[in-house]
Design a protein around this motif. Sequence first.
Motif, short mmCIF file in Angstrom:
data_model
loop_
_atom_site.label_atom_id
_atom_site.label_comp_id
_atom_site.label_asym_id
_atom_site.label_seq_id
_atom_site.Cartn_x
_atom_site.Cartn_y
_atom_site.Cartn_z
N ILE A 128 -52.16 65.70 61.14
CA ILE A 128 -51.23 65.20 60.57
C ILE A 128 -50.46 65.91 59.57
N GLY A 129 -49.43 66.24 59.61
CA GLY A 129 -48.42 67.26 58.78
C GLY A 129 -48.09 66.15 57.50
N ASP A 130 -48.00 66.72 56.29
CA ASP A 130 -47.63 65.99 55.37
C ASP A 130 -46.30 65.46 55.20
N GLU A 131 -45.19 66.23 55.88
CA GLU A 131 -44.08 65.57 55.92
C GLU A 131 -43.79 64.60 56.92
N ASP A 132 -44.51 64.66 58.00
CA ASP A 132 -44.71 63.52 59.03
C ASP A 132 -45.15 62.24 58.14
N TYR A 133 -46.46 62.41 57.57
CA TYR A 133 -47.05 61.47 56.91
C TYR A 133 -46.11 60.61 56.05
N HIS A 134 -45.61 61.47 55.09
CA HIS A 134 -44.26 60.56 54.43
C HIS A 134 -43.43 59.90 54.97
N ASP A 135 -42.87 60.61 56.19
CA ASP A 135 -41.83 59.96 56.99
C ASP A 135 -42.21 58.59 57.41
N ALA A 136 -43.48 58.84 58.01
CA ALA A 136 -44.11 57.64 58.73
C ALA A 136 -44.20 56.27 57.49
N LEU A 137 -44.71 56.86 56.45
CA LEU A 137 -44.77 55.84 55.52
C LEU A 137 -43.70 55.17 55.32
N THR A 138 -42.57 55.91 54.93
CA THR A 138 -41.13 55.52 54.70
C THR A 138 -40.76 54.43 55.85
N GLU A 139 -40.74 54.78 57.09
CA GLU A 139 -40.48 54.22 58.07
C GLU A 139 -41.04 52.87 58.40
N LEU A 140 -42.38 52.83 58.21
CA LEU A 140 -43.26 51.59 58.19
C LEU A 140 -43.00 50.76 56.93
N ALA A 141 -42.69 51.22 55.61
CA ALA A 141 -42.41 50.25 54.69
C ALA A 141 -40.99 49.66 54.89
N GLN A 142 -40.05 50.42 55.27
CA GLN A 142 -38.70 49.76 55.35
C GLN A 142 -38.81 48.67 56.60
N LYS A 143 -39.47 49.01 57.64
CA LYS A 143 -39.55 47.90 58.74
C LYS A 143 -40.12 46.87 58.45
N ARG A 144 -41.20 47.03 57.61
CA ARG A 144 -42.01 45.75 57.15
C ARG A 144 -41.23 45.13 56.08
#
Length: 156
Positions: free
Chosen positions: A102-118
């Motif tokens: 799991i790359g750090d950039e992908d990790y932070h992008d996924a968190l942002t995407e998940l948080a915004q969606k939720r």
Amino acid sequence: MAYTKSYTLSEATKKMEHYCAYQERCHYEVIEKLKGMRMIPEAIDQIVGHLIQENYLNEERFARSFARGKFKIKKWGRKRIVLELKKREISAFNIKSALSEIGDEDYHDALTELAQKRLGQIKEQNIQKRKKKLADYLLYRGWESHLVYEKLQELI
């Protein structure tokens, strides 16, 4: 009492080869399955040894694919992935190797995407309750608390 089929060593071995070929498995899952088939410990050891030797069973490959899948598909954070791998008795070395998928950039992008969606799904008007609902959701999915709270500050 329900009748359960008894397996010969070669039948059980064939069955486990198919079981492992269908999807990556860890030693723990295979051993549990063999116990469920009522195989004796000596047979279990022999079958597991065979599966490892023939490369049907590879704990590092399992851990890496598990981490990739749970992160990409279910958007789990590292803490949840580690917890689930530990439940499956995966070694610390293989857990570390899995997390390197799991790359750090992908990790932070996924968190942002998940948080915004939720956040878009939370209908709560009260700001504090909105924050709590979002935080609980992200923490449950295994995201590190410092990242979750940074994200809350950023979004709300």
